[in-house]
Design an enzyme around this catalytic site. Structure first.
Site, mmCIF file in Angstrom:
data_model
loop_
_atom_site.group_PDB
_atom_site.id
_atom_site.type_symbol
_atom_site.label_atom_id
_atom_site.label_comp_id
_atom_site.label_asym_id
_atom_site.label_seq_id
_atom_site.Cartn_x
_atom_site.Cartn_y
_atom_site.Cartn_z
ATOM 1 N N ASP A 178 18.607 68.614 62.408
ATOM 2 C CA ASP A 178 19.877 67.879 62.478
ATOM 3 C C ASP A 178 20.523 67.810 61.090
ATOM 4 O OD1 ASP A 178 18.204 65.997 61.332
ATOM 5 O OD2 ASP A 178 18.693 64.383 62.742
ATOM 6 N N SER A 179 19.849 68.402 60.085
ATOM 7 C CA SER A 179 20.491 68.612 58.782
ATOM 8 C C SER A 179 21.712 69.514 58.929
ATOM 9 C CB SER A 179 19.496 69.220 57.784
ATOM 10 O OG SER A 179 18.884 70.370 58.339
ATOM 11 N N ASP A 211 15.548 69.705 66.703
ATOM 12 C CA ASP A 211 15.522 68.329 66.199
ATOM 13 C C ASP A 211 16.328 67.456 67.153
ATOM 14 O OD1 ASP A 211 14.634 66.692 64.215
ATOM 15 O OD2 ASP A 211 16.035 67.413 62.681
ATOM 16 N N LYS A 242 11.488 67.892 67.743
ATOM 17 C CA LYS A 242 11.029 67.007 66.669
ATOM 18 C C LYS A 242 11.766 65.691 66.799
ATOM 19 C CE LYS A 242 12.375 67.422 62.170
ATOM 20 N NZ LYS A 242 13.028 66.103 61.976
ATOM 21 N N GLU A 258 11.962 61.544 64.925
ATOM 22 C CA GLU A 258 11.621 60.787 63.721
ATOM 23 C C GLU A 258 10.964 59.445 64.057
ATOM 24 O OE1 GLU A 258 15.109 60.325 61.257
ATOM 25 O OE2 GLU A 258 15.433 62.497 61.105
ATOM 26 N N GLU A 280 8.187 63.768 54.829
ATOM 27 C CA GLU A 280 9.341 63.990 53.948
ATOM 28 C C GLU A 280 9.378 62.967 52.813
ATOM 29 O OE1 GLU A 280 13.027 64.759 55.942
ATOM 30 O OE2 GLU A 280 14.205 64.604 54.103
HETATM 31 O O1 KIV Z 1 16.892 68.234 59.866
HETATM 32 C C1 KIV Z 1 16.114 68.833 59.113
HETATM 33 O O2 KIV Z 1 16.422 69.859 58.515
HETATM 34 C C2 KIV Z 1 14.783 68.271 58.945
HETATM 35 C C3 KIV Z 1 13.910 68.866 57.898
HETATM 36 C C4 KIV Z 1 14.358 68.443 56.568
HETATM 37 C C5 KIV Z 1 12.493 68.567 58.132
HETATM 38 O O3 KIV Z 1 14.443 67.344 59.601
#
Ligand code: KIV
Length: 263
Positions: A43-44, A82, A111, A113, A180
């Site tokens: 989600d980056s 994510d 993924k 959090e 992280e």
């Molecule tokens: O969203 C992302 O890119 C991440 C990584 C930094 C692990 O969660």
């Protein structure tokens, strides 16, 4: 083809796991061809693709689009999607539905959090056959709770809590955990305590694998560079240079040349 089983067996064999983010077809194809083990549709994308200040605004539909185009490019790597903010926190049912949508567009797992607050959800997803990667430490969706992108796991209570969370995520069925921006000795302790792989970002060298945001390590995202990023290229500069040359060629009437035109 790399599966979650491959990834967990890599820890047992002492093989380091290489992970990068991707949000588009071309990048994902290059990463896959090079042999990156895990491609995370992070989600980056909200920050480095869409220019948002945090990861909070990115939506399920946007993440599904990124995941679909990445999965289309990949033949070998494990594609993990994510789960964006609000796609799994509201209820376990919503989480199951949204995680399932990621699998429908080609992800092999998701993924999410957090520790204690997501354990029930992780368990339910795993029970239903959806592989889950955990994420502890600086979890960017909690940026407002943390008051910024600060190092996490500092102080005895925070350390104990994170070790406990890692154990609980393993017990709930996670196949790996991203750590992280935490102290390297804490990451080392967690890595030794649990049997599933840890994937570090700003968590030192003792994790079972490493992940970076592709746009950071390629020098494409130029707003700031976190301490834990190593830049392997300066693509922003290369792109700027190429575009300037094109601009000048067109302005001077030097492009297109005869070799780019038809008789
Ligand atoms: O969203 C992302 O890119 C991440 C990584 C930094 C692990 O969660």
């Amino acid at each position: 083809m790399i599966t979650v089983k491959t990834v967990t067996s890599m820890k047992k064999k002492g093989e380091r796991i290489v992970c990068l983010t991707a949000y588009d077809f071309i990048s994902a194809r290059i990463l896959d061809e090079v042999g990156i083990d895990i491609i995370l549709v992070g989600d980056s994308a909200a920050n480095v693709f869409a220019g948002e200040k945090t990861t909070l605004p990115i939506t399920m539909d946007e993440m599904l689009y990124h995941t679909r185009v990445v999965a289309r490019a990949v033949q070998n790597a494990l594609v993990i999607a994510d789960m964006p903010f609000l796609s799994y926190q509201v209820s376990t049912e919503t989480a199951v539905y949204n995680a399932g949508r990621f699998l429908q567009v080609g992800a092999c797992g998701v993924k999410l959090e957090g520790g204690a607050p997501v354990l029930e959800t992780v368990k339910r997803l795993v029970d239903l056959g959806i592989p889950v990667m955990g994420h502890l430490g600086l979890t960017p969706q909690s940026v407002h709770k943390f008051g910024g992108y600060k190092i996490q796991g500092v102080g005895e209570d925070a350390r104990k809590q994170m070790i406990e969370d890692a154990r609980s995520l393993q017990a709930a069925g996670c196949f790996s955990i991203v750590l992280e921006k935490i102290p390297r000795d804490l990451a080392e302790k967690i890595t030794k305590e649990i049997n599933i792989p840890t994937i570090g970002i700003g968590a030192g060298p003792h994790c079972d694998g490493q992940v970076l945001v592709l746009h950071d390590m390629l020098g494409l995202f130029e707003d700031f560079t976190p301490k834990f990023v190593k830049k392997y290229a300066i693509l922003g500069e290369h792109i700027r240079h190429a575009v300037e040359q094109y601009r000048d060629d067109v302005k001077k009437g030097q492009f297109p040349g005869p070799e780019h035109s038809f008789d």
